[in-house]
Structures are given as C-alpha cells and as structure tokens.
Design a protein around this motif. Structure first.
Motif, PDB file in Angstrom:
ATOM      1  N   GLU A 100       0.830  -1.220   0.000  1.00 36.68           N
ATOM      2  CA  GLU A 100       0.000   0.000   0.000  1.00 36.68           C
ATOM      3  C   GLU A 100       0.863   1.269   0.000  1.00 36.68           C
ATOM      4  O   GLU A 100       0.432   2.324  -0.470  1.00 36.68           O
ATOM      5  CB  GLU A 100      -1.012   0.020   1.159  1.00 36.68           C
ATOM      6  CG  GLU A 100      -0.446  -0.175   2.550  1.00 36.68           C
ATOM      7  CD  GLU A 100      -0.410  -1.631   2.981  1.00 36.68           C
ATOM      8  OE1 GLU A 100      -0.320  -2.521   2.110  1.00 36.68           O
ATOM      9  OE2 GLU A 100      -0.476  -1.879   4.205  1.00 36.68           O
ATOM     10  N   GLU A 242       1.576   8.758   5.195  1.00 38.42           N
ATOM     11  CA  GLU A 242       0.716   7.570   5.330  1.00 38.42           C
ATOM     12  C   GLU A 242       0.188   7.496   6.755  1.00 38.42           C
ATOM     13  O   GLU A 242       0.851   7.935   7.699  1.00 38.42           O
ATOM     14  CB  GLU A 242       1.515   6.306   4.988  1.00 38.42           C
ATOM     15  CG  GLU A 242       0.631   5.065   4.959  1.00 38.42           C
ATOM     16  CD  GLU A 242       1.319   3.840   4.364  1.00 38.42           C
ATOM     17  OE1 GLU A 242       1.979   3.956   3.304  1.00 38.42           O
ATOM     18  OE2 GLU A 242       1.178   2.757   4.981  1.00 38.42           O
ATOM     19  N   ASP A 269      -6.347   3.677  -0.385  1.00 38.91           N
ATOM     20  CA  ASP A 269      -5.492   2.674  -1.033  1.00 38.91           C
ATOM     21  C   ASP A 269      -6.340   1.854  -2.012  1.00 38.91           C
ATOM     22  O   ASP A 269      -7.529   2.137  -2.211  1.00 38.91           O
ATOM     23  CB  ASP A 269      -4.746   1.805  -0.002  1.00 38.91           C
ATOM     24  CG  ASP A 269      -5.679   0.990   0.884  1.00 38.91           C
ATOM     25  OD1 ASP A 269      -6.841   0.749   0.475  1.00 38.91           O
ATOM     26  OD2 ASP A 269      -5.256   0.587   1.983  1.00 38.91           O
ATOM     27  N   ARG A 275      -5.650   5.971   3.352  1.00 39.73           N
ATOM     28  CA  ARG A 275      -4.268   5.505   3.560  1.00 39.73           C
ATOM     29  C   ARG A 275      -3.239   6.610   3.694  1.00 39.73           C
ATOM     30  O   ARG A 275      -2.274   6.471   4.435  1.00 39.73           O
ATOM     31  CB  ARG A 275      -3.873   4.559   2.402  1.00 39.73           C
ATOM     32  CG  ARG A 275      -2.546   3.901   2.523  1.00 39.73           C
ATOM     33  CD  ARG A 275      -2.363   3.148   3.831  1.00 39.73           C
ATOM     34  NE  ARG A 275      -3.349   2.119   4.026  1.00 39.73           N
ATOM     35  CZ  ARG A 275      -3.861   1.789   5.238  1.00 39.73           C
ATOM     36  NH1 ARG A 275      -3.484   2.418   6.327  1.00 39.73           N
ATOM     37  NH2 ARG A 275      -4.766   0.843   5.348  1.00 39.73           N
TER      38      ARG A 275
END
Ligand SMILES: C[S@@+](CC[C@H](N)C(=O)[O-])C[C@H]1O[C@@H](n2cnc3c(N)ncnc32)[C@H](O)[C@@H]1O
Length: 282
Positions: A100, A242, A269, A275
């Motif tokens: 991710e 993130e 994501d 994300r």
C-alpha cells in the motif's frame, strides 16, 4: 519425467499450501509459490512451466515452508521485498515495506520535478526514498531513520543511489536536518498503529515495535512530522503522510490546524481504505 530423484511439483505445492493455510498464513498459495520459485531459482511467473522438483530442492522447500508456518515473514525467508521496481534487502531489525505504501511513493514521484530535493522521514529499508531516486528526476533525496538496525539495511539498499543521503536521526527532533530548507517534497510512512492494537505474528514478532506503534492514539510521530515538514518545505512544496485507516479525519485535521498548509487531501489505497494525506505548503 519423474525419476527417483524427482517428484511432481504440483502435489508438493498443494501440501505446502494446505500446511500454510492451517498455520493461519494469509495468502498460503501465493507464499508457497514464492518459496518454491525461490528454491528453484525462477521467477514466480515461470513456476507453471516446471513440472518436477529434485529431492534436495524439496527438502529446502520443506524447511522454508516450516519456517513460514511459524509465521516468519515471507520476505525474511526470501531475503528481499519487492517494492515498485526495486528488490530491497530485508531481514531482522527492519520493517518489511508494504504494497500500500507504493501509492504514497508514486504520489511523491509524480510531484518531483528535475533537480528537486525530496526528504523521506522514517525511511526503514528506504522503500520510498529509493523509489523516488529510482523513478524521479530528483537531484537530492534525504532518507532519515532513527533505528540503528534499520539504518544498516537502509545504507545497504541505498548504496547504488548516489543522489541519496542517509541521515541517522529522530524525526520528532525539529533540528534533525540542520541547514536543510527549501525542500520540494516531504514523504513519510511513520509508525502509526495505536499502541495495544492486536497485530499478526509476522508483525508482533518480526517488525520492530518502533516501526509499527505510534503511541496511544497512533499520532505521536505524525504530529511532530507535520511541524518538521512545514519547516523543511519551500512555499509551494508538498507533503504526503501515510496513516492508519482510522485516521482519515485526524491527519487531514492536523495538517489544516497547523495553519501552514493548503490543498489538504485524503487518499484511499487500492482496497478503498483511507491511507495517506497530502498537502501543499503555503
Ligand atoms: C512504518 S516503518 C516505514 C519504513 C519505510 N518508510 C516503509 O515505508 O517501508 C516506520 C520507520 O520509522 C522509523 N522510526 C520510528 N520512529 C522514528 C523517529 N522518531 N525518527 C526516525 N525514524 C523513526 C522506524 O524505525 C521504521 O523504520
């Protein structure tokens, strides 16, 4: 042809898959295939062209499957983790990069212009910094990491990228990068899981705790990282961070309330989970 030295591969793979499934491994078939390909010295995609496995290879494969069934991360057994176009060396003491995070790295690459300075905070193996060095026209990439064990892996992975500078330091220290200003892009995948959250054995026993857990609310590193990014960036520069999927509101709110960022944007994501958050320095 299957002789005394050789066994058909298909049933060996099927047995490994069911052993890994019984051990609770997430993607048992894929992991069995990765390990078989590793032992046979082929790309995973070429495995379907191979019918048999030699006794010596089968024993080696069985050993790796047994260790994977103990929930040792696949990447530790392979010795590498795939990240975008890179094969990064990984092992004890460093966080295994996750797919991710390729999205945040890709966002950073897309926002890097020729000659730009890019800073990767909490660099681990160097997954983000080295992808930027590999795929963008950045002039200078600075990778900051605090953990001594992780720094060893980072320096090893960074060795073939002359534009990457590795800095050992604490990103919660506002003075961690003395003299570095007018940065165009700051990227960060910090530890962000709230303390006490249940995680699988691959994480609890093999990812360093300081790479995973980010304090009681998971934001202990993100808060000072936002301040540091604001200080490093030139006006118009961008930051991407993130975060935990529970922080889709909290991280954008921290960016907005800092007062030095505009264009605060939240990104999902590929599984549709929140994300990473991005913003532009005013
Ligand atoms: C989630 S991992 C991310 C590693 C890498 N950027 C990636 O995406 O795979 C977080 C990393 O931050 C490092 N770290 C944690 N706290 C830090 C701090 N205060 N200063 C610098 N690095 C820190 C950890 O050692 C770990 O390598």
């Amino acid at each position: 042809m299957v002789g005394p030295e050789r066994t058909a591969l298909a049933p060996v793979l099927a047995k490994a898959t069911s052993d890994l499934a019984a051990a609770g491994v997430d993607a048992p078939r894929a992991d069995a295939e990765w390990l078989a390909a590793h032992v046979l010295g082929v790309d995973r995609g070429r495995l379907m062209l191979i019918d048999t496995i030699r006794a010596i290879e089968r024993r080696r494969f069985a050993g790796l499957v047994a260790r994977r069934a103990e929930r040792i991360p696949l990447q530790h057994l392979l010795g590498t983790a795939a990240f975008r176009h890179l094969e990064l060396a990984v092992g004890a003491g460093v966080f295994v990069p996750r797919p991710e995070t390729e999205l945040l790295a890709g966002w950073g690459i897309a926002h890097t212009a020729p000659g730009d300075t890019v800073v990767d905070l909490c660099s681990g193996t160097g997954a983000i910094a080295l992808s930027v060095a590999d795929e963008s026209p950045a002039g200078r990439v600075i990778a900051v990491e605090r953990a001594p064990a992780a720094l060893l892996w980072l320096r090893r992975n960074a060795a073939r990228f002359p534009q990457v500078e590795v800095v050992g330091g604490d990103v919660t220290d506002p003075a961690v990068l003395p003299g570095v200003t007018d940065v165009e892009v700051v990227l960060c995948n910090p530890p962000y899981v709230p303390d006490g959250t249940a995680v699988p054995p691959e994480v609890s026993e093999h990812d360093p705790a300081e790479a995973v857990f980010g304090g009681a609310d998971g934001l202990a590193v993100i808060r000072p990282v936002i301040k540091l990014a604001a200080a490093l960036l030139r006006p118009g520069g961008v930051v991407g961070i993130e975060h935990d999927d529970g922080h889709a509101a909290a991280v954008p709110e921290l960016l907005r309330s800092d007062g030095r960022f505009a264009e605060v944007t939240e990104h999902d994501d590929l599984a549709g989970r929140p994300r990473y958050a991005t913003a532009r320095r005013v």
